[in-house]
Design a protein around this motif. Sequence first.
Motif, mmCIF file in Angstrom:
data_model
loop_
_atom_site.group_PDB
_atom_site.id
_atom_site.type_symbol
_atom_site.label_atom_id
_atom_site.label_comp_id
_atom_site.label_asym_id
_atom_site.label_seq_id
_atom_site.Cartn_x
_atom_site.Cartn_y
_atom_site.Cartn_z
ATOM 1 N N THR A 40 0.832 -1.196 0.000
ATOM 2 C CA THR A 40 0.000 0.000 0.000
ATOM 3 C C THR A 40 0.871 1.251 0.000
ATOM 4 O OG1 THR A 40 -1.809 1.125 1.129
ATOM 5 C CG2 THR A 40 -0.192 0.048 2.527
ATOM 6 N N LEU A 41 0.308 2.322 -0.480
ATOM 7 C CA LEU A 41 0.935 3.641 -0.420
ATOM 8 C C LEU A 41 0.337 4.382 0.775
ATOM 9 C CD1 LEU A 41 0.879 4.648 -4.203
ATOM 10 C CD2 LEU A 41 2.826 3.855 -2.856
ATOM 11 N N PRO A 42 0.907 5.511 1.178
ATOM 12 C CA PRO A 42 0.352 6.260 2.313
ATOM 13 C C PRO A 42 -1.122 6.640 2.131
ATOM 14 C CG PRO A 42 2.532 7.088 1.793
ATOM 15 C CD PRO A 42 2.173 6.101 0.698
ATOM 16 N N CYS A 43 -1.574 6.772 0.906
ATOM 17 C CA CYS A 43 -2.974 7.132 0.649
ATOM 18 C C CYS A 43 -3.919 5.964 0.905
ATOM 19 C CB CYS A 43 -3.144 7.623 -0.782
ATOM 20 S SG CYS A 43 -2.671 6.394 -2.028
ATOM 21 N N LEU A 91 6.044 3.829 -9.933
ATOM 22 C CA LEU A 91 6.633 5.007 -9.291
ATOM 23 C C LEU A 91 7.947 5.386 -9.966
ATOM 24 C CD1 LEU A 91 5.897 4.267 -5.512
ATOM 25 C CD2 LEU A 91 4.771 5.956 -6.985
ATOM 26 N N ARG A 92 8.752 4.379 -10.285
ATOM 27 C CA ARG A 92 10.024 4.657 -10.977
ATOM 28 C C ARG A 92 9.764 5.247 -12.359
ATOM 29 N NH1 ARG A 92 13.323 -0.856 -9.439
ATOM 30 N NH2 ARG A 92 13.711 -0.288 -7.255
ATOM 31 N N ARG A 93 8.814 4.666 -13.096
ATOM 32 C CA ARG A 93 8.505 5.153 -14.440
ATOM 33 C C ARG A 93 8.043 6.600 -14.379
ATOM 34 N NH1 ARG A 93 4.724 6.821 -17.225
ATOM 35 N NH2 ARG A 93 3.096 6.355 -15.728
ATOM 36 N N ARG A 94 7.186 6.915 -13.418
ATOM 37 C CA ARG A 94 6.683 8.292 -13.296
ATOM 38 C C ARG A 94 7.804 9.259 -12.935
ATOM 39 N NH1 ARG A 94 1.064 9.208 -12.450
ATOM 40 N NH2 ARG A 94 -0.095 7.329 -12.908
ATOM 41 N N ARG A 119 9.333 13.799 -6.455
ATOM 42 C CA ARG A 119 8.356 12.927 -5.810
ATOM 43 C C ARG A 119 7.361 12.449 -6.856
ATOM 44 N NH1 ARG A 119 6.986 12.505 -0.331
ATOM 45 N NH2 ARG A 119 4.763 12.235 -0.060
ATOM 46 N N SER A 120 7.066 11.160 -6.851
ATOM 47 C CA SER A 120 6.068 10.634 -7.775
ATOM 48 C C SER A 120 4.706 10.695 -7.090
ATOM 49 C CB SER A 120 6.434 9.206 -8.174
ATOM 50 O OG SER A 120 5.628 8.796 -9.248
ATOM 51 N N GLU A 121 3.737 9.964 -7.609
ATOM 52 C CA GLU A 121 2.397 10.020 -7.032
ATOM 53 C C GLU A 121 1.656 8.722 -7.249
ATOM 54 O OE1 GLU A 121 0.478 12.241 -10.910
ATOM 55 O OE2 GLU A 121 1.007 13.425 -9.158
ATOM 56 N N CYS A 122 0.620 8.532 -6.445
ATOM 57 C CA CYS A 122 -0.245 7.366 -6.573
ATOM 58 C C CYS A 122 -0.942 7.445 -7.931
ATOM 59 C CB CYS A 122 -1.286 7.352 -5.449
ATOM 60 S SG CYS A 122 -2.581 6.106 -5.668
ATOM 61 N N GLN A 160 -1.953 11.428 -5.022
ATOM 62 C CA GLN A 160 -1.282 11.893 -3.806
ATOM 63 C C GLN A 160 0.192 11.550 -3.932
ATOM 64 O OE1 GLN A 160 -3.034 10.774 -0.047
ATOM 65 N NE2 GLN A 160 -1.062 10.856 0.983
ATOM 66 N N GLY A 161 1.062 12.477 -3.496
ATOM 67 C CA GLY A 161 2.491 12.258 -3.593
ATOM 68 C C GLY A 161 2.939 10.976 -2.908
#
Length: 174
Positions: free
Chosen positions: A52-55, A68-71, A81-84, A89-90
Amino acid sequence: AGGHAGGAAAAARPARRPASPTSSASDVAHDGGRCTLCSLPWHRSGSHQACTLPCGHMFGLSCIVAELRRRRETPRERRERSECPICRQGAVEQQVRRVFVTAEAGSDELQQRRRREELDAELLREEELRRLAAERRDKAERRLAELQAVAVAQPGATAGALSTPPPVAVLVTS
């Protein structure tokens, strides 16, 4: 031009992967969850473990790390910083948290399957009871027809007299 590139982001998502040849059926999480990015079931461990992500959005570990790496590496989306991919959300790779799913967690699919099996068993029981009731009804109707035939053959007989055995004489000696 001012909104997010939802179509481009969706097109750049990783393609649906085949099931990992190194994962066994027992590794697949029994919670019925699937990765939002590839639609494959999460695993209890390994590269496609539920995370899971923080969101709070959940993904397969390898899918979200790659996303996340691709973004972060895409020139158009390059940022610290990437995002969900769902709520934007960051998030960074270090914030990805593994989720430990136990076999006892149960799933909607598993619960639905169990409920279906219980319902099927109940329907079989009901069908058996209906069959037994029909047999008993048929037997009772046959017995009634027999009694009516006897009553017709013996006009003075009553239904009560036909259904009770004749009295037995008892000789009492002292």
